[in-house]
Design an enzyme around this catalytic site. Structure first.
Site, short mmCIF file in Angstrom:
data_model
loop_
_atom_site.label_atom_id
_atom_site.label_comp_id
_atom_site.label_asym_id
_atom_site.label_seq_id
_atom_site.Cartn_x
_atom_site.Cartn_y
_atom_site.Cartn_z
N LEU A 36 -51.54 -27.62 -75.91
CA LEU A 36 -50.17 -28.14 -75.96
C LEU A 36 -50.09 -29.53 -75.33
O LEU A 36 -49.39 -30.42 -75.84
CB LEU A 36 -49.20 -27.19 -75.27
CG LEU A 36 -48.99 -25.84 -75.96
CD1 LEU A 36 -48.10 -24.94 -75.10
CD2 LEU A 36 -48.39 -26.01 -77.34
N ALA A 54 -51.43 -32.03 -77.80
CA ALA A 54 -50.46 -32.28 -78.87
C ALA A 54 -49.31 -33.15 -78.37
O ALA A 54 -48.91 -34.13 -79.03
CB ALA A 54 -49.91 -30.96 -79.41
N GLU A 55 -48.75 -32.84 -77.20
CA GLU A 55 -47.63 -33.61 -76.68
C GLU A 55 -48.05 -35.05 -76.36
O GLU A 55 -47.32 -36.00 -76.67
CB GLU A 55 -47.02 -32.96 -75.44
CG GLU A 55 -45.81 -33.72 -74.92
CD GLU A 55 -45.14 -33.08 -73.74
OE1 GLU A 55 -44.06 -33.56 -73.37
OE2 GLU A 55 -45.68 -32.11 -73.16
N ASN A 56 -49.20 -35.21 -75.74
CA ASN A 56 -49.68 -36.56 -75.41
C ASN A 56 -49.96 -37.36 -76.67
O ASN A 56 -49.65 -38.55 -76.74
CB ASN A 56 -50.91 -36.48 -74.51
CG ASN A 56 -50.54 -36.22 -73.07
OD1 ASN A 56 -50.48 -37.14 -72.27
ND2 ASN A 56 -50.27 -34.98 -72.73
#
Length: 138
Positions: A56, A59-61
């Site tokens: 996660l 993905a967020e970065n």
């Protein structure tokens, strides 16, 4: 999408991306960017598998890198991250994340990020919403 300028910012000081071993990659597509991360002691569970939290975070970065690349001079922060993990990855493998811009508004960007193992099999699929902020003048 050219992420070279954002990479320079990321690599200039310690942060989550560098701590977990993320490597961001430019692509020829204006609405897509990529990242790689080797599964090792920095991002695995005690049992030797890639941590779902690390997936996660990747993905967020990555979505943040993408939003920052298309909005130079702005601050882009994740406000919602939702994912499903469908397969485990063992330590020693490398995962590749591909982020595709789904919606680009003035203040909100929505991304879909697929994380795959070295065999190309889907590991996680993640949706990220970023909020685009204008920095305060000092």
């Amino acid at each position: 999408m050219n992420v070279e300028e954002i990479k320079k910012i990321i690599e200039s000081s310690p942060n989550l991306s560098t701590a977990l071993g993320m490597e961001f990659i430019s692509t020829p597509d204006d609405d897509m960017c990529m990242a790689r991360m080797r599964v090792d002691e920095r991002n695995r569970q005690p049992f030797g598998f890639l941590s779902g939290g690390a997936s996660l975070a990747l993905a967020e970065n990555l979505a943040g890198v993408g939003s920052s690349a298309i909005c130079p001079g702005k601050i882009c922060v994740g406000i919602n991250v939702s994912g499903s993990h469908v397969k485990a990855v063992v330590e020693g493998d490398t995962v590749t994340a591909t982020a595709k811009l789904v919606q680009k508004g003035r203040k909100l960007h929505v991304w879909t990020v697929d994380v795959r193992d070295s065999a190309g099999e889907l590991i996680s699929t993640v949706q990220v919403t970023n909020y685009v902020i204008s920095p305060k003048k000092q």
